[in-house]
Design a protein around this motif. Structure first.
Motif, short mmCIF file in Angstrom:
data_model
loop_
_atom_site.label_atom_id
_atom_site.label_comp_id
_atom_site.label_asym_id
_atom_site.label_seq_id
_atom_site.Cartn_x
_atom_site.Cartn_y
_atom_site.Cartn_z
N ILE A 152 18.14 -92.34 99.40
CA ILE A 152 16.94 -93.18 99.52
C ILE A 152 16.82 -94.13 98.33
O ILE A 152 16.27 -95.23 98.45
CB ILE A 152 15.67 -92.31 99.66
CG1 ILE A 152 14.49 -93.20 100.12
CG2 ILE A 152 15.36 -91.54 98.39
CD1 ILE A 152 13.30 -92.44 100.61
N VAL A 153 17.38 -93.78 97.18
CA VAL A 153 17.37 -94.69 96.02
C VAL A 153 18.15 -95.96 96.34
O VAL A 153 17.71 -97.07 96.05
CB VAL A 153 17.93 -93.98 94.78
CG1 VAL A 153 18.17 -94.98 93.64
CG2 VAL A 153 16.97 -92.87 94.31
N ASP A 154 19.31 -95.80 96.95
CA ASP A 154 20.12 -96.96 97.34
C ASP A 154 19.39 -97.80 98.37
O ASP A 154 19.34 -99.03 98.28
CB ASP A 154 21.47 -96.50 97.91
CG ASP A 154 22.29 -95.73 96.89
OD1 ASP A 154 22.74 -96.33 95.91
OD2 ASP A 154 22.46 -94.51 97.09
N THR A 155 18.82 -97.14 99.37
CA THR A 155 18.17 -97.85 100.47
C THR A 155 16.95 -98.63 99.99
O THR A 155 16.77 -99.80 100.34
CB THR A 155 17.76 -96.86 101.58
OG1 THR A 155 18.89 -96.09 101.97
CG2 THR A 155 17.22 -97.61 102.78
N ILE A 156 16.10 -98.02 99.19
CA ILE A 156 14.91 -98.70 98.69
C ILE A 156 15.31 -99.89 97.82
O ILE A 156 14.74 -100.98 97.93
CB ILE A 156 14.02 -97.73 97.90
CG1 ILE A 156 13.39 -96.69 98.83
CG2 ILE A 156 12.91 -98.49 97.15
CD1 ILE A 156 12.69 -95.56 98.11
N SER A 157 16.29 -99.70 96.94
CA SER A 157 16.74 -100.80 96.09
C SER A 157 17.17 -102.00 96.91
O SER A 157 16.94 -103.16 96.52
CB SER A 157 17.92 -100.33 95.22
OG SER A 157 17.58 -99.24 94.41
N ASP A 158 17.75 -101.73 98.07
CA ASP A 158 18.27 -102.77 98.96
C ASP A 158 17.20 -103.25 99.94
O ASP A 158 17.49 -103.55 101.10
CB ASP A 158 19.48 -102.21 99.71
CG ASP A 158 20.26 -103.27 100.45
OD1 ASP A 158 20.17 -104.46 100.09
OD2 ASP A 158 20.99 -102.90 101.41
N ASN A 159 15.95 -103.30 99.48
CA ASN A 159 14.82 -103.75 100.29
C ASN A 159 14.71 -102.98 101.59
O ASN A 159 14.42 -103.54 102.65
CB ASN A 159 14.90 -105.26 100.58
CG ASN A 159 13.59 -105.83 101.07
OD1 ASN A 159 12.51 -105.39 100.68
ND2 ASN A 159 13.66 -106.81 101.95
N ALA A 160 14.95 -101.66 101.49
CA ALA A 160 14.84 -100.76 102.65
C ALA A 160 15.74 -101.21 103.81
O ALA A 160 15.42 -100.99 104.97
CB ALA A 160 13.40 -100.63 103.11
N ALA A 161 16.88 -101.84 103.46
CA ALA A 161 17.89 -102.28 104.43
C ALA A 161 17.36 -103.30 105.44
O ALA A 161 17.91 -103.46 106.52
CB ALA A 161 18.50 -101.08 105.16
N TYR A 162 16.31 -104.01 105.08
CA TYR A 162 15.74 -105.01 105.99
C TYR A 162 16.58 -106.28 105.99
O TYR A 162 16.95 -106.79 104.94
CB TYR A 162 14.30 -105.35 105.57
CG TYR A 162 13.69 -106.48 106.36
CD1 TYR A 162 13.19 -106.26 107.64
CD2 TYR A 162 13.63 -107.77 105.84
CE1 TYR A 162 12.64 -107.30 108.37
CE2 TYR A 162 13.07 -108.81 106.57
CZ TYR A 162 12.58 -108.56 107.84
OH TYR A 162 12.05 -109.60 108.57
N GLY A 163 16.86 -106.79 107.21
CA GLY A 163 17.58 -108.04 107.34
C GLY A 163 16.78 -109.12 108.04
O GLY A 163 16.85 -110.29 107.69
N GLY A 164 16.02 -108.72 109.06
CA GLY A 164 15.23 -109.69 109.81
C GLY A 164 14.44 -109.00 110.90
O GLY A 164 14.52 -107.77 111.08
N MET A 165 13.68 -109.79 111.66
CA MET A 165 12.84 -109.24 112.72
C MET A 165 12.74 -110.26 113.85
O MET A 165 12.67 -111.47 113.61
CB MET A 165 11.45 -108.92 112.17
CG MET A 165 10.44 -108.51 113.23
SD MET A 165 8.84 -108.00 112.53
CE MET A 165 8.32 -109.49 111.69
#
Length: 261
Positions: A152-165
Motif C-alpha cells: 500500500i505504500v507503493d500504491t499510495i505514493s503512485d497517486n493510488a494508481a489513478y490514471g483517468g476516469m
C-alpha cells in the motif's frame, strides 16, 4: 520515516515516469522503512508539482474499498488519490493507450458534491445530503511503479494508481435509486468479463466517501463542493490492450463506453 530529501526525490521520479510513460523500481524495495505517512507525503509533493504546472483538481478517488479489490491486490485497507481535470473523459471517448504505462479498468460510482464534506464524524447520511447526484464511472488504473510485490505504500505514493476516469450513463440523485443495489455488467470487445453490485463497496459506496472525509480531517482538509469523488470499485480490475473497446451496462443508470487506440 523518510527524510524530506528522499520524499522529494521519489516524487520527482514519479513525475518523470508519468511524463515518460515508464515504470520505476518498487519504493518499498529501496526504502523498506517507508510508512503510509511517507507515501501520502510523496503523493502530496507530486500533486503540488502538478498544481504548480497549472493542472486543476477535479476530485478524489478512493481505492481498495471492496473485498474484490483487496483480494485482487493483496492490500487490506483503503487508499486515496487526486484526480486532475485533464484526466476525465466523456462517455464514448477514444483514448490513447500509449499515454499510460499499463491500463486496467474498474467499475465504480462517482458522487458529485453540491456541499462540502468535513470530518471527523462524517456519516453516510451526511454524504447523501451533500451529494447532488451519483453517476456511473469507469476508472482507468495506471501504475508508474513495478507491480510485482507492491504494498500500500507503493500504491499510495503512485497517486493510488489513478490514471483517468470516464464519466457517463444516467446521473441520478441519491434519493432516486437504492445505490447499494446498483449493478453493472462490464464488457470488453463485446464479451462480458466482470459483474458486480455497488454494495460490495463497504456495504454502500457512500461509506467510502464518508471514510475519505474523515481521513481528510486528519490532514486538516475537507472535500469541497463541486468535487467528483470516485467511491471505489465493485469489480476486479480488467486488463486493457491497445485496440480494445469497453462497455459497462449499469441497467437503470445507463451505459458507459470507451475505446483505446
Amino acid at each position: 520515516m523518510l527524510e524530506r530529501s528522499d520524499i522529494e526525490v521519489i516524487a520527482e521520479e514519479l513525475a518523470r515516469a508519468e511524463r515518460d510513460r515508464s515504470v520505476i523500481p518498487r519504493i518499498t524495495a529501496r526504502y523498506p522503512d517507508a510508512t503510509v505517512e511517507d507515501a501520502y507525503a510523496i503523493q502530496g509533493v507530486w500533486r503540488d508539482k502538478a498544481l504548480a504546472e497549472g493542472r486543476r483538481i477535479a476530485g478524489r478517488k478512493i481505492g481498495l474499498t471492496s473485498k474484490a479489490m483487496q483480494q485482487a491486490t493483496g492490500i487490506t485497507e483503503p487508499d486515496y488519490g487526486v484526480m486532475f481535470a485533464d484526466t476525465i473523459h466523456e462517455n464514448g471517448a477514444v483514448i490513447e493507450h500509449r499515454q499510460f504505462s499499463n491500463v486496467r479498468i474498474e467499475v465504480e460510482l462517482a458522487f458529485v458534491l453540491k456541499d462540502a464534506l468535513e470530518g471527523p464524524n462524517c456519516t453516510l447520511f451526511d454524504v447523501l445530503r451533500a451529494t447532488e447526484y451519483v453517476t456511473p464511472a469507469l476508472e482507468i488504473l495506471n501504475s508508474h511503479i513495478e507491480m510485482e510485490g507492491r504494498t500500500i505504500v507503493d500504491t499510495i505514493s503512485d497517486n493510488a494508481a489513478y490514471g483517468g476516469m470516464v464519466l457517463g450513463g444516467n446521473p441520478m440523485r441519491p434519493d432516486e435509486i437504492d445505490v447499494r443495489w446498483v449493478s453493472a455488467l462490464l464488457y470488453k470487445n463485446e464479451t462480458i468479463e466482470e459483474t458486480g453490485v455497488a454494495a460490495g463497496v463497504l456495504n454502500h459506496p457512500g461509506m467510502g466517501v464518508a471514510w475519505l472525509a474523515n481521513k481528510f480531517h486528519q490532514h486538516g482538509q475537507k472535500l469541497e463542493a463541486g468535487e467528483i469523488i470516485l467511491a471505489g470499485s465493485f469489480t476486479r480490475p480488467m486488463w486493457i490492450d491497445q485496440g480494445d473497446t469497453v462497455l459497462c451496462d449499469y441497467g437503470r443508470m445507463g451505459t458507459i463506453s470507451c475505446r483505446f487506440v
